[in-house]
Design a protein around this motif. Sequence first.
Motif, PDB file in Angstrom:
ATOM      1  N   PRO A  52       0.477  -1.255   0.183  1.00  0.00           N
ATOM      2  CA  PRO A  52       0.207   0.564   0.015  1.00  0.00           C
ATOM      3  C   PRO A  52       0.702   0.770   0.147  1.00  0.00           C
ATOM      4  CG  PRO A  52       0.091  -1.544   2.477  1.00  0.00           C
ATOM      5  CD  PRO A  52       0.942  -1.694   1.166  1.00  0.00           C
ATOM      6  N   PRO A  53       1.052   2.147  -1.215  1.00  0.00           N
ATOM      7  CA  PRO A  53       1.257   3.458  -1.101  1.00  0.00           C
ATOM      8  C   PRO A  53       0.487   4.269   0.072  1.00  0.00           C
ATOM      9  CG  PRO A  53      -0.097   3.503  -3.073  1.00  0.00           C
ATOM     10  CD  PRO A  53      -0.254   1.653  -2.114  1.00  0.00           C
ATOM     11  N   ASN A  54       2.153   4.868   0.574  1.00  0.00           N
ATOM     12  CA  ASN A  54       1.426   6.499   1.619  1.00  0.00           C
ATOM     13  C   ASN A  54       0.171   7.488   0.755  1.00  0.00           C
ATOM     14  OD1 ASN A  54       3.144   4.839   3.388  1.00  0.00           O
ATOM     15  ND2 ASN A  54       4.333   7.011   3.027  1.00  0.00           N
ATOM     16  N   VAL A  55      -0.464   7.434   1.493  1.00  0.00           N
ATOM     17  CA  VAL A  55      -2.458   8.844   1.109  1.00  0.00           C
ATOM     18  C   VAL A  55      -1.299   9.557   0.594  1.00  0.00           C
ATOM     19  CG1 VAL A  55      -2.810   9.413   3.515  1.00  0.00           C
ATOM     20  CG2 VAL A  55      -3.857   9.325   1.837  1.00  0.00           C
ATOM     21  N   THR A  56      -0.101   9.872   1.152  1.00  0.00           N
ATOM     22  CA  THR A  56       0.559  10.980   0.966  1.00  0.00           C
ATOM     23  C   THR A  56       1.007  11.334  -0.509  1.00  0.00           C
ATOM     24  OG1 THR A  56       2.602  10.400   1.513  1.00  0.00           O
ATOM     25  CG2 THR A  56       0.707  11.545   3.005  1.00  0.00           C
ATOM     26  N   GLY A  57       1.660  10.007  -0.982  1.00  0.00           N
ATOM     27  CA  GLY A  57       2.386   9.713  -2.254  1.00  0.00           C
ATOM     28  C   GLY A  57       2.334   9.863  -3.696  1.00  0.00           C
ATOM     29  N   SER A  58       2.985  10.364  -4.609  1.00  0.00           N
ATOM     30  CA  SER A  58       2.822  10.084  -5.788  1.00  0.00           C
ATOM     31  C   SER A  58       3.790   8.996  -6.590  1.00  0.00           C
ATOM     32  CB  SER A  58       3.098  11.237  -6.193  1.00  0.00           C
ATOM     33  OG  SER A  58       4.096  11.839  -6.167  1.00  0.00           O
ATOM     34  N   LEU A  59       3.255   8.720  -7.856  1.00  0.00           N
ATOM     35  CA  LEU A  59       3.686   7.599  -8.472  1.00  0.00           C
ATOM     36  C   LEU A  59       5.044   8.251  -8.652  1.00  0.00           C
ATOM     37  CD1 LEU A  59       2.810   4.793  -9.646  1.00  0.00           C
ATOM     38  CD2 LEU A  59       2.545   5.984 -11.750  1.00  0.00           C
ATOM     39  N   HIS A  60       6.070   7.527  -8.074  1.00  0.00           N
ATOM     40  CA  HIS A  60       7.025   7.446  -8.513  1.00  0.00           C
ATOM     41  C   HIS A  60       8.199   6.418  -9.537  1.00  0.00           C
ATOM     42  CE1 HIS A  60       8.614   4.378  -5.513  1.00  0.00           C
ATOM     43  NE2 HIS A  60       8.474   5.655  -4.390  1.00  0.00           N
ATOM     44  N   ILE A  61       9.414   6.508  -9.762  1.00  0.00           N
ATOM     45  CA  ILE A  61       9.695   5.135 -11.148  1.00  0.00           C
ATOM     46  C   ILE A  61       9.867   4.017  -9.574  1.00  0.00           C
ATOM     47  CG2 ILE A  61      12.650   5.580 -10.180  1.00  0.00           C
ATOM     48  CD1 ILE A  61      10.400   5.036 -13.664  1.00  0.00           C
ATOM     49  N   GLY A  62       9.551   4.331  -8.450  1.00  0.00           N
ATOM     50  CA  GLY A  62       9.837   2.714  -7.935  1.00  0.00           C
ATOM     51  C   GLY A  62       8.528   1.901  -7.932  1.00  0.00           C
ATOM     52  N   HIS A  63       7.641   3.141  -8.038  1.00  0.00           N
ATOM     53  CA  HIS A  63       6.176   2.111  -8.038  1.00  0.00           C
ATOM     54  C   HIS A  63       5.878   2.027  -8.968  1.00  0.00           C
ATOM     55  CE1 HIS A  63       4.917   5.541  -4.278  1.00  0.00           C
ATOM     56  NE2 HIS A  63       4.876   4.534  -4.257  1.00  0.00           N
ATOM     57  N   ILE A 135      -2.163   9.055  -5.967  1.00  0.00           N
ATOM     58  CA  ILE A 135      -1.424   7.886  -6.248  1.00  0.00           C
ATOM     59  C   ILE A 135      -1.737   7.336  -6.894  1.00  0.00           C
ATOM     60  CG2 ILE A 135      -1.179   6.686  -4.378  1.00  0.00           C
ATOM     61  CD1 ILE A 135       1.710   5.922  -5.418  1.00  0.00           C
ATOM     62  N   LEU A 136      -3.412   6.920  -6.566  1.00  0.00           N
ATOM     63  CA  LEU A 136      -4.626   6.230  -7.187  1.00  0.00           C
ATOM     64  C   LEU A 136      -5.078   6.378  -8.979  1.00  0.00           C
ATOM     65  CD1 LEU A 136      -7.263   5.381  -3.717  1.00  0.00           C
ATOM     66  CD2 LEU A 136      -5.157   4.239  -4.813  1.00  0.00           C
ATOM     67  N   ASP A 137      -5.528   7.648  -8.825  1.00  0.00           N
ATOM     68  CA  ASP A 137      -4.941   7.812 -10.656  1.00  0.00           C
ATOM     69  C   ASP A 137      -4.028   7.915 -11.162  1.00  0.00           C
ATOM     70  OD1 ASP A 137      -8.239   8.981  -9.788  1.00  0.00           O
ATOM     71  OD2 ASP A 137      -7.589  11.029  -9.414  1.00  0.00           O
ATOM     72  N   GLN A 138      -3.144   8.217 -10.396  1.00  0.00           N
ATOM     73  CA  GLN A 138      -1.947   7.963 -11.624  1.00  0.00           C
ATOM     74  C   GLN A 138      -1.612   6.452 -11.542  1.00  0.00           C
ATOM     75  OE1 GLN A 138       0.969   9.542  -8.359  1.00  0.00           O
ATOM     76  NE2 GLN A 138       0.442  11.089  -9.122  1.00  0.00           N
ATOM     77  N   MET A 139      -1.917   5.006 -10.643  1.00  0.00           N
ATOM     78  CA  MET A 139      -2.298   4.183 -10.762  1.00  0.00           C
ATOM     79  C   MET A 139      -2.770   3.363 -12.055  1.00  0.00           C
ATOM     80  SD  MET A 139      -2.310   2.814  -7.085  1.00  0.00           S
ATOM     81  CE  MET A 139      -3.179   0.688  -7.332  1.00  0.00           C
TER      82      MET A 139
END
Length: 877
Positions: A52-63, A135-139
């Motif tokens: 689970p990514p952090n709720v604060t997160g955004s999609l980075h290259i590792g994700h 990050i969910l929309d970025q997924m």
Amino acid sequence: MTQTHAAQQRELPSTWNPADVEAELYQRWVDAEYFVADPKSGKPPFSIVIPPPNVTGSLHIGHAYEHTQMDILTRRRRMQGYEALWLPGMDHASIAVQALVERQLRDEGIDHRELGREGFLDRVWQWKEKHGGAILDQMKRLGDSVDWTRERFTMDAGLSRAVQTIFKKLYDDGLIYRAERLVNWSPEMRSAISDIEVEHKEVDGELVSMRYGDGENSIVVATTRVETMLGDTAVAVHPDDNRYKHLVGKEIELPLTGRTIPVVADEHVDPEFGTGAVKVTPAHDPNDFEIGKRHDLPMLTIMDEQGRIAHTGTQFDGMDRFEARVAVREALREQGRIVDEKRPYRHSVGHSSRSKEPIEPRLSLQWFVKVGPLAKAAGDAVRDGRVKIHPPEMAKRYFDWVDNLHDWAISRQLWWGHRIPIWYGPNGEVVCVGPDEEPPSGEGWHQDEDVLDTWFSSGLWPFSTMGWPEDTEDLRTFYPTSVLVTGYDILFFWVARMMMLGLYAMDGVEPFKTIVLHGMVRDAHGKKMSKSAGNTVDPLEWMDTYGTDALRFTLARGANPGTDSPISEDWVAASRSFCTKLFNATKFALMNGARVPERLADRAELTDADRWILDRVDQLVSDVDALLEDFQFAKSTEALYHFTWDEFCDWYLELSKVQLDAGGDRAERTREVLGHVLDVLLRLLHPTIPFITEMLWTALTGRESVVVAEWPKPSGAVADEAAAQRIAAVQKLITEIRRFRSDQGLKPGQRVAANLSGVAELGLADHVPAVRSLARVTEPGEGFTSSASLEVGLTGGNVTVELDLSGAVDIAAERKRLQKDLAAAEKELAGTDKKLSNPAFLDKAPAEVVDKIKARREAAQAEIERITARLEALPQA
């Protein structure tokens, strides 16, 4: 899965433009509920939970790297007929969110403590609703085929119930206790933090040596944190160190404090390091804490929650720790007790990954999990094979960790998170309250103020997200999960905790069958990405520029198990070219009537080229299957790349043009083979590059979606080795003619007459039209005269190619070009000779550098010989 009517095929746009279709295609998949898992379907289950990514997160290259691998596994299993569940969600990221909202409030001139706990939590939930989960929309942009109907958040009511349930169970079983222990302390956050939230950085500090005591009863110790000497309760030496045996057991003066402290003998001390004596500050150093326990030393906490000196009774009380560091050092200097100083002194210091400040080891009253029995179960599950770690060599690192785990500090002095379900009574009562129990009430009762470590709730993720502690259909169907894909960097933190808590909560049933560990994404030069180094990349920008499929293909192509993966924009651009190549190939096939037949014609009716490509695609299916079963994403993607580009596009498509031009039955069968091979290839590629394969496959077949298409299987036909050998001979013959043409200065599209001798004797007569077409050589006419020739050695004999180049080459221009190339090669040879004849260079240069120079020299020499021979062969003007 087949389609016979070309009229039902869909028309492709003129070019592949990902931005025009990706969002629409993804929404179509979601609306069709392709990603929704049905536990009642009766299909074999496959399940995977997202880290689970952090709720604060955004999609980075590792994700993007990790999600691409998970999506490949999930899409393939779905196509194989499994009931595939990929469960998404987010972590509440306790310390990160608290820090973020506190900072926002400070910007508004508000101290979060003024709001009180409830007021602050209201602000956090407001922030979460407005800004959390980007990050969910970025997924979705990345194409993640997750089941959005099952999205979870670690602070949801269901997951909160799971947290309270397992805390109560652990507490009742004696596996949770409260004690004073040394923890990582963040003065800015005023909270303990976990090991994974500590980043160790090399910094320039100071190493100060100072003298305690006087005369014969003195001893010199060194430290990088002078201020902590105010909390010393002993000096330790090794029991066999003869220099200090006369002092062991004696009391010596601790400067500035008015106290005396004992000298103790402890085998932890290294007599060869420094003076062989160490100061012992049990409440502020992990090693000193252990010494303090062994010798029953007082443990004096000399800093408050904000990192200020406190409770020492000295003039330093109230000072910030860094201010006190200077003040204490100068006070010691005034007393003549500074023996030596090294500045700058490079050493490693732990920093909070959230607040960026140096952490402070601090003795604090915290809640702990007794991990001994839990860690043993987690180790046994891997040792007995119930859980496999991939790649297997990573298992040692896992055992090194779980076999040496310390008890886990789970309390945090924060407000955002799962509050510890412990109530304290007016007479010292302590009550743990379960989810269906009423907390005690009345005067003097109050709940513990602390919240739980984020890793505690995320450790329940594989089963809490499926409804535990209730006995749900999801839990019965999809637990244990099939595979966990995660980075080796959190093997110890998240993976170990899921193993411990999963086995404990689920009566010994492991949370996942296989742990697949990947490495870190690095820059093109193999360096770790960091903002300070300026080498980070934004995957969203690359997706905007090159398309999502290009990014995914690049990431998959570099995903070797357990190893770090470099990436560069050039490689993503190359993957975009691959997608364009695939698009153009499919468009060509459709324009020429390619279709997917109900069944292919009997192989005896097919050409060598047809049989060869069908055998090759059969082998590709087997290879990709075996590689993906072994989580070899890089190798499977490489196999798909080379088949698509080298074999299908570069060879079969070109050979098919000749067969299509022949017309009749041969052309009809070619259209069916083209359609069949593309059908299989697009399905194999779909898990890696889902968007373009969806567009191309539906256009080719006229069917609903490749997402729910059947995963290809080998046909079972016996490979035609003779056909493969003949095609290999044709490929070599065409390649050699093309190379010879280039050497002769012919333009790629320029056609010249040529006579081919020996073709029929090698059984290649049927392939002459293809050779002539692809090598750009025409039938010799009357009066043909050969002006150049080459001999091509093939299995079983040679083919002689005689060409009429008269008037085809501008001799003067060709001579000028070759002389220019010759000058460049001679310059390169001279440069390498100069370096290789320089003793100073040879003595200092690494062996691999010298080898590269030698290889360059050999290449230059060969080029000179080739160009010279070509110049000599040119007719004189």
